[in-house]
Design a protein around this motif. Structure first.
Motif, PDB file in Angstrom:
ATOM      1  N   GLU A 144       0.366  -1.069   0.083  1.00 58.47           N
ATOM      2  CA  GLU A 144      -0.314  -0.262   0.178  1.00 58.47           C
ATOM      3  C   GLU A 144       0.473   1.512   0.063  1.00 58.47           C
ATOM      4  O   GLU A 144       0.903   2.660  -0.931  1.00 58.47           O
ATOM      5  N   LEU A 145       2.056   1.400   0.361  1.00 60.50           N
ATOM      6  CA  LEU A 145       2.880   2.190   0.705  1.00 60.50           C
ATOM      7  C   LEU A 145       3.151   2.480  -0.440  1.00 60.50           C
ATOM      8  O   LEU A 145       3.696   4.230  -0.976  1.00 60.50           O
ATOM      9  N   VAL A 146       3.947   1.837  -1.607  1.00 64.19           N
ATOM     10  CA  VAL A 146       4.312   1.846  -2.195  1.00 64.19           C
ATOM     11  C   VAL A 146       3.352   2.480  -3.708  1.00 64.19           C
ATOM     12  O   VAL A 146       3.791   1.386  -4.872  1.00 64.19           O
ATOM     13  N   ARG A 147       1.857   1.477  -3.653  1.00 62.07           N
ATOM     14  CA  ARG A 147       0.860   2.813  -3.795  1.00 62.07           C
ATOM     15  C   ARG A 147       0.546   1.569  -5.193  1.00 62.07           C
ATOM     16  O   ARG A 147       0.163   2.056  -6.469  1.00 62.07           O
ATOM     17  N   ILE A 148       0.131   0.317  -4.654  1.00 59.66           N
ATOM     18  CA  ILE A 148      -0.278  -0.648  -6.140  1.00 59.66           C
ATOM     19  C   ILE A 148      -1.338  -0.802  -5.304  1.00 59.66           C
ATOM     20  O   ILE A 148      -2.231  -0.629  -4.021  1.00 59.66           O
ATOM     21  N   PRO A 149      -2.322  -0.189  -6.895  1.00 60.06           N
ATOM     22  CA  PRO A 149      -3.654  -0.882  -6.447  1.00 60.06           C
ATOM     23  C   PRO A 149      -3.971  -2.019  -5.757  1.00 60.06           C
ATOM     24  O   PRO A 149      -3.039  -3.835  -6.309  1.00 60.06           O
ATOM     25  N   SER A 150      -4.905  -2.463  -5.127  1.00 56.39           N
ATOM     26  CA  SER A 150      -5.901  -3.311  -4.666  1.00 56.39           C
ATOM     27  C   SER A 150      -4.621  -4.400  -4.709  1.00 56.39           C
ATOM     28  O   SER A 150      -4.370  -5.744  -4.745  1.00 56.39           O
ATOM     29  N   ALA A 151      -3.754  -3.714  -3.541  1.00 54.01           N
ATOM     30  CA  ALA A 151      -2.938  -4.690  -3.207  1.00 54.01           C
ATOM     31  C   ALA A 151      -2.870  -6.053  -2.348  1.00 54.01           C
ATOM     32  O   ALA A 151      -2.367  -6.660  -2.256  1.00 54.01           O
ATOM     33  N   ARG A 152      -4.725  -6.053  -2.087  1.00 57.77           N
ATOM     34  CA  ARG A 152      -4.267  -7.355  -1.016  1.00 57.77           C
ATOM     35  C   ARG A 152      -4.408  -8.367  -2.194  1.00 57.77           C
ATOM     36  O   ARG A 152      -3.490  -9.836  -1.657  1.00 57.77           O
ATOM     37  N   ARG A 153      -4.845  -7.880  -2.857  1.00 58.05           N
ATOM     38  CA  ARG A 153      -5.185  -9.052  -4.482  1.00 58.05           C
ATOM     39  C   ARG A 153      -3.679  -8.778  -5.067  1.00 58.05           C
ATOM     40  O   ARG A 153      -3.279 -10.725  -4.819  1.00 58.05           O
ATOM     41  N   ARG A 154      -2.512  -8.110  -5.187  1.00 58.62           N
ATOM     42  CA  ARG A 154      -1.365  -8.603  -5.353  1.00 58.62           C
ATOM     43  C   ARG A 154      -0.190  -8.851  -4.771  1.00 58.62           C
ATOM     44  O   ARG A 154       1.033  -9.314  -5.155  1.00 58.62           O
ATOM     45  N   LEU A 155      -1.019  -9.278  -3.045  1.00 55.37           N
ATOM     46  CA  LEU A 155       0.370 -10.011  -2.152  1.00 55.37           C
ATOM     47  C   LEU A 155       0.140 -11.362  -2.782  1.00 55.37           C
ATOM     48  O   LEU A 155       1.414 -11.868  -2.612  1.00 55.37           O
TER      49      LEU A 155
END
Lengths: 339, 324
Positions: A144-155
């Protein structure tokens, strides 16, 4: 986590007389007598062409070079630690804990068989002894800090499932996961398209201010260096030839090589006209000329340029250039002023 | 504009990206691209990776066959009206990777002489020509002629590639990121060489690059591509000072400012360029465009004349005259 010292006079990084030789016949003189300080929260841009030793300097700060083939002399202190004497676990703590690095190609730097989340969590577990759940929570926070959209899914994404810009953000998240005091950036935007490059540069600038880290940013692109750096060091054939604040170096370059680089970047050039190009190519690092390494390509070279040591011109505010002509011009201006 | 020396007419090139039947995926690399080159001018082509600029270059020199559309040289359609062999001696190309484009088992003199020999020159004649050309691009033939590609630096190899392209006395050279892999100080030397050759020989260039500074410096006109289409094309001067397509505007705004007091404060575009496999409907740029409105997501914009020989494909210009 130890808080940053409020006293900002103690430098975060202190490099003194650093030289790096690679074994071989003949040996390669990759870095020669480089000295610099980096204050906490300061951004130093190292500008140079391929083979100028900028990446080697950066890797030395993390001791990433193959030990048996490399001879390092001089001293490196990061956050009060003597980096060159670190061994074993202490060295592993330094890498990623105190200082960490982002690379040009995230698809090579990230592990293809683990998800982004797992890779960030692994670092946090290793450095901070966090539980798996806590580490995953930190990983999410970082994305989230590096502003990746929909971070939870990207994990749960593997690196190949992300676009180039997204992967670069993920690598920045990984590097910053343990809140290092020093971030080393090795051409992190070179492989990106211009519209993505500027996003990553702005992100790095924001994060640097938010987290107050010191950053050493290596690039061959003056424009990129100007966007992120407070101070600039121009490197040629393994040596720093000029340093100063970005403003001073860009507006009033003193070393002929810095001037040549600016001209080659079309600063102030009239479209369609011939460029003021520096002739020739950089010297082989295994056979550096005596005196100034740039002399063979320099339009103003004279006899004094091939004798060591080359005089150093100094201006105020940590500004200097290692050049016969620049130091003489200054001396004459000084004499003229007095008479 | 005088009669064009080289022109592209509605070029289309799609690549198969796997899958069968309904699941078949198609990369729309180049979709209906047309432009003209006047003799002696330099056309810069810019755009992000995947925008189709290299595919356009390869279609232009007939290294790829278009799915539809045609290339004309001097008014003659290449293929039916102008045989390929004759066309090749008029239009040459220089690639980005200077090492991969040279045969590792050939000396530099042989590499430059090879083309003319294939086209019927005697060995002696071709070798003499190769020596002259190496000399012209700044490489002493006695010193460099006998070397192999791995014995040269990147800048020297790119000079050899330029000499090789000149061996046919071509009228047009397509330069596909020809200086992008070089260090800045060497790049400036090669740019100077290209500008000198252009003046000496009256060459016409298609100069493809992602570096907008370099393109502005060397080009008379500039074409901006986005996802396989031409977004805007016009004189370098007016396109850089007054872009009429929001994408051009964003590309220009994304250039680092080179002024420490006027750093970029906001990224002009968010996210990465979309995938050319499944480009957005309507205007392909509407998903990233700050000015997108009603028709953008449904109607493909036509080209509007926004200035003297300046054309932009954007719905914001509907008040302007349409270009057929």
């Amino acid at each position: 986590m130890t808080p940053l010292p409020s006293q900002s006079d103690t430098p975060l990084v202190r490099v003194h007389d650093l030289s790096v030789r690679f074994a071989g016949t003949p040996p390669v003189h990759a870095v020669n007598n480089v000295s610099f300080d980096l204050a906490p929260g300061e951004v130093l841009g190292i500008l140079g062409e391929s083979g100028s030793g900028k990446s080697v300097t950066l890797k030395t700060l993390l001791r990433l070079l193959p030990e048996r083939k490399t001879r390092i002399t001089g001293t490196i202190e990061v956050d009060g630690q003597d980096v060159l004497s670190l061994q074993g676990r202490a060295l592993a703590d330094h890498r990623g804990g105190v200082a960490s690095m982002i690379f040009q190609d995230p698809s090579l730097a990230l592990d293809p068989v683990y998800t982004i989340g797992q890779q960030i969590a692994e670092t946090v577990i290793r450095h901070e002894g966090a539980s798996k759940t806590d580490a995953m929570a930190r990983a999410l926070e970082m994305l989230e800090l590096v502003r990746i959209p929909s971070a939870r899914r990207r994990l749960d994404n593997y690196p190949h499932e992300m676009s180039g810009g997204m992967r670069q953000r993920a690598m920045i998240a990984l590097a910053l996961a343990c809140r290092p005091k020093l971030l080393l950036a090795d051409e992190p935007t070179t492989a990106l398209d211009a519209t993505v490059q500027i996003q990553i540069l702005l992100l790095l600038r924001d994060l640097q201010q938010e987290l107050g880290m010191g950053v050493i940013f290596v690039t061959h692109d003056i424009g990129v260096a100007v966007e992120v750096s407070d101070r600039l060091a121009v490197m040629y054939a393994g040596s720093f030839v000029e340093t100063g604040s970005v403003r001073d170096v860009i507006r009033d370059a003193r070393h002929p090589y810095s001037k040549g680089l600016l001209a080659a970047n079309l600063v102030g050039a009239v479209p369609g006209t011939r460029l003021d190009a520096v002739p020739g190519a950089p010297p082989a690092l295994s056979a550096l000329p005596e005196g100034c390494s740039f002399a063979p390509r320099c339009a103003h070279a004279e006899a004094a340029c091939s004798a060591s040591p080359i005089p150093v011109w100094t201006g105020g505010d940590g500004r200097w250039a290692r050049c016969v002509q620049a130091s003489r011009a200054e001396a004459m201006a000084g004499a003229g002023g007095r008479s | 504009m005088s009669a064009p020396i080289l022109s592209a007419h509605n070029l289309v090139k799609h690549f198969n990206a796997g899958g069968f039947g309904a699941a078949r995926k198609v990369v729309r690399a180049v979709d209906d691209v047309s432009f003209e080159l006047a003799p002696g001018e330099t056309l810069g082509v810019v755009g992000e990776s995947g925008c189709g600029k290299s595919t356009t270059a390869r279609l232009l020199v007939q290294l790829l066959t278009p799915d539809s559309g045609s290339v004309r040289f001097d008014g003659k359609v290449v293929g039916p009206e102008l045989p390929l062999k004759a066309f090749r001696s008029k239009v040459q190309m220089v690639f980005q990777d200077s090492f991969a484009s040279l045969n590792p088992r050939m000396t530099m003199i042989d590499a430059v002489a090879f083309g003319p020999m294939v086209h019927g020159a005697s060995r002696g004649e071709a070798t003499r020509k190769a020596q002259d050309l190496l000399d012209r691009v700044g490489l002493d033939p006695a010193r460099f002629g006998g070397r192999y590609a791995h014995e040269l630096s990147g800048g020297q190899r790119q000079r050899v590639n330029i000499a090789r392209a000149l061996a046919f006395d071509p009228q047009v050279i397509v330069l596909d990121e020809a200086v992008s892999a070089l260090d800045k100080s060497v790049e400036a030397q090669v740019l100077n060489l290209l500008m000198d050759l252009r003046r000496e020989r009256g060459l016409t260039y298609v100069f493809i690059s992602h570096d907008l500074n370099v393109v502005r410096h060397i080009s008379d006109r500039v074409m901006v591509m986005y996802l396989g289409e031409v977004a805007e094309i016009g004189p370098a001067e007016s396109l850089y000072s007054a872009p009429r397509h929001p994408y051009t505007e964003a590309l220009l705004a994304a250039m680092p400012s080179l002024d420490p007091d006027r750093r970029t404060l906001e990224a002009p575009l968010a996210g990465d360029p979309p995938n050319p496999i499944d480009p957005p409907p309507g205007c392909r740029f509407h998903t990233r465009c700050a000015h997108a409105f009603g028709p953008c997501s449904t109607q493909v914009p036509v080209s509007y004349k926004v200035g003297k020989s300046h054309v932009a494909a954007c719905h914001l210009n509907t008040s302007k005259e349409q270009v057929a």
